[in-house]
Design a protein around this motif. Sequence first.
Motif, short mmCIF file in Angstrom:
data_model
loop_
_atom_site.label_atom_id
_atom_site.label_comp_id
_atom_site.label_asym_id
_atom_site.label_seq_id
_atom_site.Cartn_x
_atom_site.Cartn_y
_atom_site.Cartn_z
N SER A 184 0.77 -1.20 -0.18
CA SER A 184 -0.25 0.02 0.06
C SER A 184 0.83 1.13 -0.04
O SER A 184 1.91 1.13 0.73
CB SER A 184 -0.99 -0.04 1.37
OG SER A 184 -1.73 1.15 1.21
N GLU A 212 -2.52 6.39 -3.06
CA GLU A 212 -2.29 5.62 -4.58
C GLU A 212 -3.18 4.33 -4.56
O GLU A 212 -3.88 4.03 -5.55
CB GLU A 212 -0.85 5.16 -4.97
CG GLU A 212 0.04 6.42 -5.11
CD GLU A 212 1.38 5.81 -5.55
OE1 GLU A 212 1.74 4.85 -5.68
OE2 GLU A 212 2.41 6.67 -5.62
N GLY A 213 -3.22 3.42 -3.23
CA GLY A 213 -4.00 2.45 -3.26
C GLY A 213 -3.26 1.22 -2.54
O GLY A 213 -2.40 1.40 -2.17
N SER A 214 -4.15 0.33 -2.39
CA SER A 214 -3.60 -1.04 -1.69
C SER A 214 -3.82 -2.12 -2.51
O SER A 214 -4.76 -2.43 -3.33
CB SER A 214 -4.22 -1.06 -0.42
OG SER A 214 -4.06 -0.15 0.28
N LYS A 215 -2.93 -3.32 -2.43
CA LYS A 215 -2.95 -4.47 -3.20
C LYS A 215 -2.94 -5.75 -2.06
O LYS A 215 -1.92 -5.50 -1.29
CB LYS A 215 -1.91 -4.49 -4.20
CG LYS A 215 -1.90 -5.85 -5.10
CD LYS A 215 -0.68 -6.07 -5.88
CE LYS A 215 -0.54 -7.47 -6.49
NZ LYS A 215 0.58 -7.52 -7.39
#
Length: 217
Positions: free
Chosen positions: A49, A53-56
């Motif tokens: 994360s 930007e975001g999390s995977k």
Amino acid sequence: MSEEFLPSLFEAFARERNTTDGKIAGTGLGMPIIKKYIDMMYGTIEVESKQGEGSKFTVTLEYRIADKSYYERATEKFSDMDETRISGKHILLAEDNDLNAEIAQFILEDMGLMVDRVEDGVQCVSRIEQKPAGTYDLILMDIQMPNMDGYRATEMIRGLSDKDKATIPIIAMTANAFEEDRKKALAKGMNGHIAKPVDAEKVEKTICSVLGSQSEQ
């Protein structure tokens, strides 16, 4: 999420920002519950994360491919369960641990059950005394609870003067998983025993069995 928060992500009640600052509701139990489920299935979960930007999330589970006979057995099993029809039944859950309660409630509600929770044996007995008979169809009773344990709570419920309340089905749901623990639960007046960590299929099978036997009486 920031990278600095990731080591705390799976801790119970951990939140990067509190409710007041972030204005986002939640208890911080969602990710710990997911992690516990994955651990029970001997899998792994990884997360990457970057804030803004975001999390995977990457979950890895290993399963064998089922053969034809498995699906035939599964169809028969669910047909039998459907006859008992537990959907819509009202459950009183006595559990002092917040994380265990969240997991149990998730499993039960996924089966179509309605769930109320109390946190110890004293509250459980009081709830049964105060509510009209028939409010609850079954009690899921933890054993090791503060103030009054599940054994004592069961004894007090079984001793109530209102026989409809006194005979409510009670299932032990406890980490005490040995055969002597099961026998003790039955000796105290319980109708069934489920060992922790709870397995959804075992929970459903036990509830179906107990409620089914009650309807036959």
